[in-house]
Design an enzyme around this catalytic site. Structure first.
Site, PDB file in Angstrom:
ATOM      1  N   GLU A  11     -16.797  63.028  20.688  1.00  0.00           N
ATOM      2  CA  GLU A  11     -17.915  63.209  21.617  1.00  0.00           C
ATOM      3  C   GLU A  11     -17.418  63.033  23.045  1.00  0.00           C
ATOM      4  O   GLU A  11     -16.842  61.997  23.399  1.00  0.00           O
ATOM      5  CB  GLU A  11     -19.057  62.233  21.358  1.00  0.00           C
ATOM      6  CG  GLU A  11     -20.233  62.510  22.302  1.00  0.00           C
ATOM      7  CD  GLU A  11     -21.441  61.621  22.098  1.00  0.00           C
ATOM      8  OE1 GLU A  11     -22.499  61.951  22.682  1.00  0.00           O
ATOM      9  OE2 GLU A  11     -21.348  60.599  21.391  1.00  0.00           O
TER      10      GLU A  11
ATOM     11  N   ASP B 281     -23.206  66.219  32.901  1.00  0.00           N
ATOM     12  CA  ASP B 281     -23.808  66.310  34.229  1.00  0.00           C
ATOM     13  C   ASP B 281     -23.977  67.772  34.635  1.00  0.00           C
ATOM     14  O   ASP B 281     -23.005  68.527  34.672  1.00  0.00           O
ATOM     15  CB  ASP B 281     -22.917  65.590  35.246  1.00  0.00           C
ATOM     16  CG  ASP B 281     -23.648  65.272  36.545  1.00  0.00           C
ATOM     17  OD1 ASP B 281     -24.499  66.093  36.959  1.00  0.00           O
ATOM     18  OD2 ASP B 281     -23.369  64.229  37.143  1.00  0.00           O
TER      19      ASP B 281
END
Length: 241
Positions: A70, A145
Site C-alpha cells: 500500500e 494527495d
C-alpha cells in the site's frame, strides 16, 4: 570531481509532516519499530532510497507469500485490517508521515498482525528500485494527495511515467488498485493508465466497483460528507513478453 547531489531530481508527491509525537507514538518507534519498520538505506534525503538497495522480501517476512503493497498508508487503517484478516498474505505499508507510521505499528501490534512491515520512504523509489522486480501481487494507492491547484498537479503520483514504475514492481497478472474522491484526479488516473501498455482494465464500464478489501475510513467518510463521489480503478499487469 562533481559535487554530490543534495536534492532529488524529481518532485515528490508529498509534504513531509513532522512535529511532536505522543508518548504512545514515541513508544511505538522505540519498542515496535525494530520488528515492523524496515531499515531502508538512504540516498540524498531522509525519505529517499539508495538506488543500490534491494529488499530481501523472504528475509523481511521470514517466509514466501503473496505481497500486497500500500502506497501512502496514512494511519494504517486499511492495511492493518487487511493484514490481520489475511494471515496467508504479506503486506508492506509505504508512508512518510511518522505519526501515521507509529499509529500503524500500534494498531498492528494490538491486532497481532505479524505479516506487516513498514517502509518510511518515497514511494516511487520503493517501486522503481527497492522492491525486487515483480515482487508485488498487488499495489494499492488509496486517496493519494490530489494536489488540486493547477500549479501543483505535477506533484500527483499518478501521472505520465508512473505506470512504468508501478509495472516493474507488480507481478504478471497482478493488480494496481486506485481510489480517489477528487474527480479531476480520477479522470487523470484513468487516462494515464488506459494509455499505459503495461496495464489493462480489470473492470467494465466507467469505473471499477468499490474494492471490498478497503475498509471505510474517516477520510473517505469525510469526502462522502462533502458530496464527493468515491471512484475506484483496477488495472491488471499485462504479462511481460
Amino acid at each position: 570531481m562533481p559535487e554530490p547531489r543534495t536534492f532529488r531530481d524529481e518532485p515528490v508527491s508529498f509534504v513531509r509532516r513532522s512535529g511532536r509525537m505522543s508518548e504512545g507514538q514515541e513508544r511505538a518507534f522505540a519498542e515496535l519499530a525494530p520488528f515492523y519498520l524496515l531499515d531502508v538505506p538512504r540516498d540524498v534525503a531522509f525519505t529517499s532510497v539508495h538506488p543500490q538497495a534491494r529488499l530481501d522480501v523472504a528475509s523481511a517476512y521470514g517466509r514466501t507469500a503473496p505481497l500486497i503493497v500500500e502506497i501512502g498508508s496514512g494511519q494504517g487503517h486499511a492495511i492493518v485490517s487487511a493484514a490481520s484478516s489475511r494471515p496467508d498474505d504479506d503486506f508492506l505499508a509505504v508512508e512518510v508521515f511518522r505519526a501515521g507510521l507509529a499509529r500503524t505499528m500500534l494498531d498492528a501490534d494490538k491486532a497481532g498482525a505479524r505479516n506487516l512491515r513498514l517502509a518510511e520512504a518515497n514511494a516511487p523509489e520503493v517501486l522503481s528500485t527497492y522492491l525486487p522486480e515483480a515482487a508485488a501481487s498487488e499495489v494499492w494507492i488509496f486517496f493519494s494527495d490530489p494536489w488540486h491547484k493547477k500549479r501543483h498537479t505535477k506533484r500527483r503520483m499518478i501521472r505520465p511515467g508512473f505506470p512504468e514504475i508501478a509495472a516493474r514492481a507488480i507481478a504478471d497478472d497482478g493488480l494496481l488498485r486506485l481510489a480517489t474522491d477528487w474527480e479531476d484526479y480520477a479522470l487523470q488516473m484513468r487516462e494515464v493508465l488506459d494509455e499505459a501498455p503495461q496495464f489493462e482494465r480489470a473492470f467494465e464500464g466507467e469505473w471499477a466497483d468499490r474494492f471490498a478489501g478497503r475498509v471505510m475510513t474517516a477520510f473517505e467518510r469525510k469526502g462522502i460528507a462533502k458530496g464527493r463521489d468515491i471512484r475506484d480503478l483496477t488495472y491488471r499487469r499485462v504479462p511481460r513478453a
